[in-house]
Design an enzyme around this catalytic site. Structure first.
Site, mmCIF file in Angstrom:
data_model
loop_
_atom_site.group_PDB
_atom_site.id
_atom_site.type_symbol
_atom_site.label_atom_id
_atom_site.label_comp_id
_atom_site.label_asym_id
_atom_site.label_seq_id
_atom_site.Cartn_x
_atom_site.Cartn_y
_atom_site.Cartn_z
ATOM 1 N N HIS A 78 -20.790 9.066 6.557
ATOM 2 C CA HIS A 78 -20.685 10.517 6.392
ATOM 3 C C HIS A 78 -22.028 11.061 5.920
ATOM 4 C CE1 HIS A 78 -19.167 14.366 5.098
ATOM 5 N NE2 HIS A 78 -18.002 14.082 5.644
ATOM 6 N N GLY A 86 0.840 -1.204 0.000
ATOM 7 C CA GLY A 86 0.000 0.000 0.000
ATOM 8 C C GLY A 86 0.867 1.241 0.000
ATOM 9 N N ARG A 138 -14.286 8.294 14.268
ATOM 10 C CA ARG A 138 -13.135 9.130 13.970
ATOM 11 C C ARG A 138 -13.566 10.585 13.803
ATOM 12 N NH1 ARG A 138 -11.261 11.287 9.592
ATOM 13 N NH2 ARG A 138 -12.502 10.083 8.107
ATOM 14 N N GLY A 145 -0.518 4.595 0.280
ATOM 15 C CA GLY A 145 -1.241 5.793 0.690
ATOM 16 C C GLY A 145 -0.408 6.602 1.675
ATOM 17 N N ARG A 159 -21.336 13.865 12.777
ATOM 18 C CA ARG A 159 -21.621 13.047 11.599
ATOM 19 C C ARG A 159 -22.618 11.924 11.848
ATOM 20 N NH1 ARG A 159 -15.533 12.282 8.987
ATOM 21 N NH2 ARG A 159 -15.356 14.430 8.288
ATOM 22 N N GLY A 161 1.404 3.987 4.045
ATOM 23 C CA GLY A 161 2.361 3.117 3.365
ATOM 24 C C GLY A 161 3.430 3.881 2.617
ATOM 25 N N GLU A 165 -5.391 3.331 8.067
ATOM 26 C CA GLU A 165 -6.777 2.888 8.259
ATOM 27 C C GLU A 165 -6.875 1.371 8.409
ATOM 28 O OE1 GLU A 165 -9.474 4.368 5.246
ATOM 29 O OE2 GLU A 165 -11.202 3.348 6.112
ATOM 30 N N SER A 206 -18.061 18.154 1.014
ATOM 31 C CA SER A 206 -17.453 18.570 2.279
ATOM 32 C C SER A 206 -18.502 18.911 3.328
ATOM 33 C CB SER A 206 -16.563 19.789 2.058
ATOM 34 O OG SER A 206 -16.189 20.299 3.303
ATOM 35 N N HIS A 248 -17.916 5.839 4.716
ATOM 36 C CA HIS A 248 -16.810 6.743 4.445
ATOM 37 C C HIS A 248 -15.480 6.225 4.991
ATOM 38 C CE1 HIS A 248 -14.663 10.419 4.033
ATOM 39 N NE2 HIS A 248 -14.607 10.662 5.312
#
Lengths: 209, 248, 641
Positions: free
Chosen positions: C273, C47, C442, C49, C337, C52, C432, C291, C408
């Site tokens: 979300h 990974g 979160r 991201g 949320r 990673g 994650e 957003s 999400h």
């Protein structure tokens, strides 16, 4: 491309200024042509500086064409498989799209132009006449088709300049303020185009005779 | 609506490839372009055929993976939009759509519409970074950056590396991609120490990959989903020329 | 599906003592690896991201021999790139009362008291270094005219601690990590393998020693061996089919590791979300987030009466229900949320939803436009409005937006200790993909913070302690390697040979719908039992009737997808089981049976203040509980009324 192009632009500016002298009469125009040959004399031989400038121009044109060929070949190399669909241009600018073929057309025009005005081969008055007479004879009303050919070619040069000027600034890393410089390039191209057009048109329409 | 698709099919790098025609019915105007292809692929899979391979991932216009030449325009007809964000309401019943992969020697076709864009990674490897190992950074407020510089750097930094610039360029040049990174880092004080060497190394790598030369046609910026401006290229050229002069 | 309870587990790596000293202590107690030895130590990072990418780059900088893998065509594409809002850090540049302690406090509380205090405190401590690192790398954060970094308050936080780069913070941070990674690739410390998907973990002598991957271009199954394996493969939100995750996000890497012995913690914690663009039809392939900042000026409403089909503009004011303002007068449209999401679900369940299928609520800017003027609204939200229009074809300036909640983020993941090491020695899990820092919920702008904290600062230190013994590791057992490779090949063979009548996507859609209905925003015992009954049936159907065209030895996206869907079935089952066993409501897990008189989530700290770590055994799942102790933050029930 940019450097050789810049040399050619400076030449065009000088060339246009010289051309416009025709409005000051035959004497002034012929005198200017003669001065070109004598400038620097006796330090330099007769026609010395002019020959040097001409050689410079030939080099610049050769370099400009060479660069164009190299770029075109690189482009062809970079895309060995063409798109099947017709690629639609999204950028504005007919001028931009016609740089390559426009340049070829301009090249042929320059050859004719030299035969006509410099060597006089294609000019009714021939090489022996004064520059002023050659000019007037070249664009006399009866030869309107030559004028049309010149007009089209000069507009082509104008378009070439419109993209070329700005593009050169961009390539030399000077075009940071994009819209301003683009407008400037358009302005200078327009000025040169008009400057080159008024002389043949004035002759054809009998303003200068 | 019903559409005709002509999709480039090429089983691998050694295959010649060809456009294959597909009729597709009942396309909803609310579908995205890729969802329309999903529908086609579901049909192909059930028929035991190979689905059309295409790159895609985030499907929200930011990962830069999707890459299709749609009717001769990179990412299709909508400005500032990636293929994944293009929706079918821009088409009408009976339209024929030609879909091709990006075309450039440094982007060889892997399969169908999928191309290999690792050349971009190698351009970044050549210098698209600031050398700062983790843990060695000074406090973030140690060097203020004028807001205008930061904003301009950001504009260049939004490049998603999709390759549309190369695909659309009549010369197959990667100048806009390379210039975007050179501009982003060159505008920030943190990027100054390596500014010259970065520009030189990245430009040389770009040429080495076999991309064409830039003639400032502006086709790149016109199709760029993030609207990276053309003056980034002027900045790249300036940095490159300065660096070349310095080190001869 | 039955489970049994096993021995409790404990995180043995977090030092004792005052919380603010623990990370310092651990950094000092972690053994170092001699630079000459580092060159001989191989680490695999899967990974690329934020977690990673930053980990691979940093390990490369430290001198380890790193192999990095990603399924995309370039490490720069990882889905961290899509994060919009920002990244939290306890810099207190504003002097508005923020501190490491406050960020720690907010995160523990926001996580509904289901995260470890030690981990969260370290996260808050490290957060300040992340900003320094990112700025030094050239991440163009938003700045003020004085040239200093701008911050904003985000997700209801009362301090302004969120650093951002317009709406593309994730992109800019990821490109920072990517550039660091490319620098190491150029330096030869990291070997990059793009378009490679991890399909199996190799465990030898009880240690994670390598991975089996498939080259997605040639179909070749390759084995890569190492001294340690780091998984940074993201979350599993795509189990719901529709989510804001990228299409390729999947659970395969962590699920394979789970089957090889790594415990899976809190799989049921899912973040939903509230402001996403609703589904427009059956063909929908993913959901797009809008957003959260939109709720600052938009008013959420639905028609007062069930089945009101009139266009929004024709519904008079007194026939509209501004339900968030009605139910939560104190917070109104700005409730957290999970609460906003559930409220939207409830009004839609009542039949008052709007748009296709009645799955949407209005987010109306008419009042904001009237109050601030169109220009001001455009300035604030112009790009979001444009994005909305691009996708829906509707103009949010003249008609209200339609929004609906979407999956999400997943707080659950592989269980790790303070060192980010899983229950398999040598297998580290970051970002994650692990479960560690967010508890049951979160906070906004904390995902980027955790990914980079893990990758740049925590893992590179803690992995050294493990690798200090690398020269004493036993030789890798060839048979284990061969078995792992054969397992992968068999699996591929099996998928290709079913030759049924349904595509993998159609199964995935059905599974997703099932999960959304029964293991989504609101869970009930009845629903979960139904799901637990249906999932095995669906899985059996999948293995009987899936159709994968093409062959292995080529780029085969149908095959890739089928493999991922197969693992989602197994994960889905564990999620439902975890959700069923946790009869309390907490954070992103709402059990209808556990609510107060007002319909708010009711935690049960007496019975559930633990991490549920699931072990996979041949006889079914075994639950190991890790008790959570709160020495610093007192447990309280949230209230937003």
């Amino acid at each position: 491309m940019a450097v050789s192009g810049a040399v050619l632009v400076f030449f065009l500016v000088a060339h246009m200024a010289g051309n416009l002298k025709i409005f000051a009469g035959a004497e002034s125009f012929n005198g200017y042509a003669a001065w070109l040959r004598e400038v620097g004399y006796p330090l330099l031989p007769h026609r010395g500086l002019l020959t040097l400038l001409e050689a410079g121009l030939v080099v610049a044109i050769a370099a400009h064409m060479y660069s164009a060929i190299v770029l075109a070949r690189r482009a062809a190399h970079a895309r060995p498989v063409k798109y099947a669909a017709k690629v639609r241009s999204r950028a504005d600018g007919y001028a931009t799209r016609t740089m390559r073929w426009g340049g070829v057309i301009i090249f042929f025009f320059v050859i004719y132009h030299l035969l006509d005005m410099t060597f006089g081969v294609a000019n009714p008055e021939g090489h022996a006449a004064t520059p002023f007479d050659r000019m007037v004879a070249g664009f006399e009303p009866a030869r309107w088709y030559i004028t049309v050919f010149y007009v089209i070619s000069v507009v082509m040069v104008g378009l070439h300049l419109r993209h070329g000027l700005w593009s050169a600034l961009q390539t030399l890393g000077l075009a940071r303020r994009h819209p301003v410089l683009k407008a400037g390039a358009t302005g200078l191209s327009a000025l040169l185009t008009i400057g080159f057009l008024v002389v043949p048109l004035a002759i054809t329409f009998g303003v200068v005779r | 609506m019903n559409l005709t698709l002509k999709v480039w099919r090429q089983s691998g790098p050694d295959d010649d490839g060809r456009l294959v025609r597909y009729e597709i019915e009942d396309v909803s105007p609310d579908m995205s372009f890729l969802e329309m292809l999903d529908v086609l692929n579901e049909r192909l899979i059930l028929a035991g055929d190979d689905p059309v391979a295409f790159d895609h991932d985030c499907r929200e216009g930011i990962c830069g993976m999707c890459s299709m030449m749609i009717d001769g325009v990179a990412h299709g007809p909508q400005k500032n939009t990636t293929t994944c964000q293009l929706h079918m309401r821009h088409y009408k019943d009976g339209d024929t759509i030609v879909i091709e992969p990006w075309r450039a020697r440094p982007f060889p076709v892997v399969k169908d519409l999928v191309v290999d864009r690792s050349a971009f990674d190698r351009i970044i490897q050549a210098g698209g970074f600031i050398s700062v190992p983790a843990g060695s950074a000074p406090d973030a407020h140690a060097t203020p950056v004028p807001k205008l510089d930061a904003d301009a750097a950001f504009d260049a930094a939004t490049c998603i590396g999709c390759g549309a610039c190369v695909a659309a360029c009549p010369n197959g040049s990667a100048s806009l991609f390379t210039a975007a990174k050179i501009t982003h880092l060159g505008l920030l004080p943190q990027g100054q120490p390596e500014r010259g060497s970065r520009a030189r190394a990245m430009v040389e790598q770009m040429d080495e990959e076999g991309f064409g030369g830039c003639t400032n046609t502006g086709e790149c910026t016109a199709v760029c989903p993030k609207g990276i401006p053309l003056d980034t290229i002027a900045r790249m050229n300036a940095d490159y020329l300065r660096a070349s002069r310095k080190s001869g | 599906m039955n489970y049994r309870e096993g021995e409790p587990i404990k995180d043995t790596k977090a030092p004792e003592g005052p919380i603010e000293d623990r990370w310092e202590k651990r950094k000092f107690s972690a053994r170092l690896v001699n630079p000459a030895n580092k060159r001989k130590i191989n680490v695999i990072v899967v990974g690329t991201g934020l977690a990673g990418g930053s980990a691979a780059a940093t390990l490369g900088e430290l001198g380890y021999k790193v192999k990095s893998f990603c399924y995309q065509d370039s490490p720069r594409r990882a889905h961290s790139i899509a994060a919009q809002g920002g990244i939290n850090a306890a810099k207190n540049y504003r002097g508005d009362g923020d501190s490491i302690y406050r960020l720690f406090y907010d995160t523990v509380k926001g996580g509904d008291f289901r995260a470890r205090e030690s981990n969260v405190y370290r996260l808050a401590q490290v957060s300040v270094n992340i900003i320094d690192q990112a700025v030094a790398q050239g991440v163009p954060f938003a700045r003020e005219y004085g040239g200093l970094l701008d911050t904003r308050s985000f997700g209801g936080a009362q301090v302004s601690r969120t650093f951002y780069a317009r709406g593309q913070t994730g992109q800019q941070l990821l490109l920072g990590a990517y550039s660091a990674l490319e620098r190491q690739i150029a330096a030869g410390t990291v070997e990059m393998h793009t378009r490679h998907e991890m399909l199996e973990l190799i465990v030898s002598d009880g240690r994670a020693r390598g991975v089996v991957v498939r080259d997605m271009v040639t179909g070749e199954v390759e084995t890569h061996l190492a001294d340690a394996v780091v998984l940074a493969t993201g979350g599993y939100g795509n189990v719901f089919f529709l989510s804001t995750n990228a299409k390729g996000c999947n659970t395969t890497a962590i699920w394979r590791a789970h089957q090889k012995g790594a415990m899976f913690a809190n799989p049921c914690y899912t973040q939903i979300h509230p402001t996403c663009i609703p589904v427009s039809g059956e063909y929908q392939s993913k959901l797009t987030l809008m957003s959260e900042s939109l709720r600052n000026d938009g008013r959420v409403w639905v028609p007062l009466h069930k089945g009101d089909q009139r266009p929004a503009g024709e519904i008079p004011e007194d026939e509209r229900d501004y339900y968030l303002e009605r139910i939560y007068p104190a917070f109104g449209n700005l409730v957290p949320r999970d609460i906003a999401s559930r409220a939207a679900k409830n009004v839609c369940d009542e039949g008052r939803g709007v748009g296709p299928g009645g799955l949407g609520v209005y987010l109306d800017f008419a009042d904001a436009i009237a109050r601030l003027g169109r220009e001001a609204v455009e300035k604030k939200y112009g790009n979001l409005f444009e994005m909305y229009e691009r996708i829906t074809g509707e103009d949010p300036y003249t008609q209200p937006m339609r929004i609906y909640p979407a999956v999400h983020y997943t707080m659950g993941g592989l269980w790790v200790d303070y060192d980010l090491q899983s229950s398999i020695p040598g297998l580290f899990v970051i970002g994650e993909a692990n479960f560690s820092d967010h508890g049951a919920n979160r906070l906004g702008a904390s995902a980027l913070m955790q990914g980079l904290a893990d990758g740049y600062f925590v893992l590179p230190t803690t992995i050294g302690d493990y690798l200090a013994d690398a020269h004493r590791f036993d030789a890798i057992d060839d048979q284990q390697v061969a078995e792992a490779e054969i397992a992968v090949k068999n699996r591929i063979e099996k998928l290709l040979s079913v030759n049924g009548t349904r595509t993998a996507d159609s199964f995935h859609r059905e599974l997703g719908k099932l999960m959304w209905d029964y293991c989504g925003m609101e869970r009930t015992e009845e629903g979960l039992r139904k799901a637990l009954e249906r999932i095995p049936e669906l899985r059996a159907e999948f293995w009987r009737d899936v159709k994968v065209s093409g062959v292995n030895e080529e780029l085969n996206q149908a095959l890739e997808r089928a493999g991922r869907v197969a693992d989602f079935f197994d994960l889905a089952e564990l999620m439902c089981l975890d959700a069923l066993h946790r009869t309390e409501s907490c954070g992103g897990h709402f059990r209808a049976e556990s609510q107060d008189a007002d319909g708010e989530a009711l935690r049960d700290d007496e019975h559930f203040a633990y991490v549920a770590a699931w072990e996979s055994t041949p006889d079914g799942p075994v639950l190991h509980k890790e008790d959570l102790q709160y020495e610093y933050v007192k447990m309280t029930q949230r209230s937003y009324k």
